[in-house]
Design a protein around this motif. Sequence first.
Motif, mmCIF file in Angstrom:
data_model
loop_
_atom_site.group_PDB
_atom_site.id
_atom_site.type_symbol
_atom_site.label_atom_id
_atom_site.label_comp_id
_atom_site.label_asym_id
_atom_site.label_seq_id
_atom_site.Cartn_x
_atom_site.Cartn_y
_atom_site.Cartn_z
ATOM 1 N N UNK A 40 0.700 -1.317 -0.112
ATOM 2 C CA UNK A 40 0.028 0.069 0.005
ATOM 3 C C UNK A 40 0.953 1.165 0.072
ATOM 4 N N UNK A 41 0.589 2.173 -0.948
ATOM 5 C CA UNK A 41 1.302 3.263 -0.826
ATOM 6 C C UNK A 41 2.575 3.298 -1.447
ATOM 7 N N UNK A 44 2.149 2.493 -6.988
ATOM 8 C CA UNK A 44 1.772 1.662 -8.200
ATOM 9 C C UNK A 44 0.494 2.310 -8.771
ATOM 10 N N UNK A 45 -0.530 2.774 -8.062
ATOM 11 C CA UNK A 45 -1.666 3.376 -8.912
ATOM 12 C C UNK A 45 -1.114 4.836 -9.354
ATOM 13 N N UNK A 197 -2.120 -5.964 -6.146
ATOM 14 C CA UNK A 197 -1.926 -6.259 -4.734
ATOM 15 C C UNK A 197 -1.298 -7.682 -4.789
#
Lengths: 240, 398
Positions: A40-41, A44-45, A197
Amino acid sequence: MSNTVLSVENVHTFYGQIEALKGISLYVDSGEIVTLIGANGAGKSTTLNTISGLLSPKAGSIKLFDEVISGLPVHKVTAKGVVQVPEGRRIFPRMTVEENLNMGAFLRNKDAAGIKESMGRVFDLFPRLKERRTQKGGTLSGGEQQMLAMGRGIMAKPKLLMLDEPSMGLAPVVVETIFETIEKLNQEGTTILLVEQNAAMALSVAHRGYVLEVGSIALEGLGTELLHNEQVRKTYLGES
Amino acid sequence: MGGTKTASTPTNGSKGSTRSKTLLYVGLALLMIIVPVTFQAATGLGFLVRILVVVGIWVLLALGLNIVVGYAGLLDLGYIAFYAMGAYAGVLIGQSFSSVLGGATYWVMLVPAAIAGAVTGLALGFPVLRLRGDYLAIVTLGFGEIVRICLNNNIFGLTNGATGLPKGGDQLVPPFGAIWLQDHVRFDTPIGQFVFSQNLFWYFIVVLLCIIAIIVITRLDDSRLGRAWVAMRENEVAAAACGVNIMTQKLWAFSLGALSGGVAGVTFAYVQQFISPESFTFMESVFVVCIIVLGGMGSIRGVIVGALLIRGIPDLIQGLAVAGVLKLPGSAISMISGYRFLVFGLLMVIMMAVRPQGIIPSSRRARELRPDDERQLEEEDQTMWDVEHREQVSVHNP
C-alpha cells in the motif's frame, strides 16, 4: 526499430508537497504483460495515473513508442491508445452493459463496423456480459463489473491496456477468471501493464515485473524470477 | 384537459401507442392555442395570458439550467446572471440600433443576447469548472451576485443603476406585427371581446422559443455530447478514461445553458418593457433551481411542470386576487410573494422525503436517488479532483 510500446524515464510525481514517485523508470515491450507490485502506498496506482494523464509528473518523461505523452490530459492520452481501466471498477452504474461498452468506443465514433466487431470480441471473452447486455451496470456483481470495466477498455482498441487492481475486492474464483482472461487477451496481442496487490497472481501471468517500494523501483526481473526471489516471497507472498 | 386524457389512454401495440402519442401532442397543441385565446376573449381574464407568458419565459430559463444541472450535473446557483446578461445586452444594444431596426429589434437582439449569455458562461466556466460540487455552487452564487451588484452600481455608466432600463422617456420597440394585430384582430364573442393583445403575441413567441429549445435539447441528449454528459455525471474518472474531454463537455453544458438564459433574458426585457437589477436577485436563481429539482432533474416534461407550479401558482393567486375573483384583503395580496418562499420551502422538504427524484423524473435520474444505490453514490462522489489531490492514503482495504 524498437518494439517498446511504453517507456517511462525517471518520473517524479507529487501530491502537493509529498513526493509519491521518486524517479521511476520502466518500459513495456509490445506483446508483453508487465506487472507492478508493491505494498500500500508504494506508488503503483500513482504510476498508472501518471502514465494515463490523471496526474502530471514534475520531472521525467513518458513515451508511447517515440512520442512524448507526459503532461497530456487524460482524454488525449486515451486517444493516443493508452487506455486505463481505473481502480475500483469505475463503470457507469446507470448505463446498460452495452451502453457502458459503447462509451469505451467513444473516440471511435466513425467506425460503426469496427465497434460492432470489438463488442463481439468482448462478448467472446466475457460471455457473462453478453447474457446481461441490457442490464444496468450497477446491478452487476463485483466480478461482472470488473469484466465490464475491462471490456470497456478493450472497446477503445488500446495499444497499451493498463489494469489497475483488477482483483480488488473479488472472490478468489472470480480472480482466477479475470486473470485467465488477462492472459487470453495478451495472447490475442494486447500489450498489458498490470498493477496488482495480489503479487502471486500477477507474477504468475506476467512476463516481467517491477517491485515498487515507497516511490521507487526496488527490484525488477522476469515474472518467474521474481516469483522465486526470496525477498519478494518474504515481503509480498507472505512466506516466512 | 379532456382531450389530453382520452389521448393518453393506453392502447395495444406499438402502432397504437405512436398514434396515441400523436393524438396527445395534437391535443396539447390545441390546448395551448385554445386556452390563452379563451382567456383573452373572456372579460376580466386577460391577465392570465400575461402569467402564461411569464411562466413560458421561466420554462425557457429552467430548460437552460437543466442542461447544466440535470445533464452535466453541475450545480449553478448564479444562473440568473446569464438571464441578466441577455436582458441588458438585448436592451442596450437594441436601443442603439432601434432607429435602424425598428420592429425587427427584438428578433435581431436574440442573437447578441444569446452570445452575451454564452460568452459570460464561458468566461465563468473557464476558471471555475475545475472546482467540484459545493465549491462550484458557491462560486456561481458569488458570480450571480457580482453581476447584480455591477448592474446596480451603474457599471460603465451603462446600466442606469437601480432605476433600470430603458431610461425615463425611452421605450423599447415592440416587435413587428404586435401592434398591427392588436389594432386589427378584434371581434366580439359570447364571453367578451377578443383582442389579439400584445400579451397573446408574446405568448406565441415564448411558446415557439420553448419548442425550439426542447427540440435542440432532445437532439443534444441523443448525441455524443449527451452521452458524454451522462458518462461524466456518472463517473468523471471513467468518462475521462473513455476519452471524454471533461473540461470541454462541461464548458459546452455551461455555455449552452447560459445561451438559453440569455434568450430568456432578452425576451423578458421586451415583454416587460423594463428591466432593473431587482429582477435578477439570488432568489430568482434559487427559483430556477427549485423548478428543476421539483420537476425532476434532466427531465424536460418535469421542468415544464415545475415552472407551471413554482412560477405559475403564486402569480395566479396574486392575479386572481388583484382581479377581484379571489376575495383577499389588500394586505394579504402584497404578502403573497413573501409567503411563497414559506410554501416552497415546505414543498421542498416534503418532496425530499416523499419523492426526491422530482415530479416527472427522467428515467435515468429516477434510479439515482433510490436508497439501495447509496453505497454506489458514495463511490461515485470521487471526482478527478479527488484523484489529483489525494494524499497518500490507503484505498486498498478489502
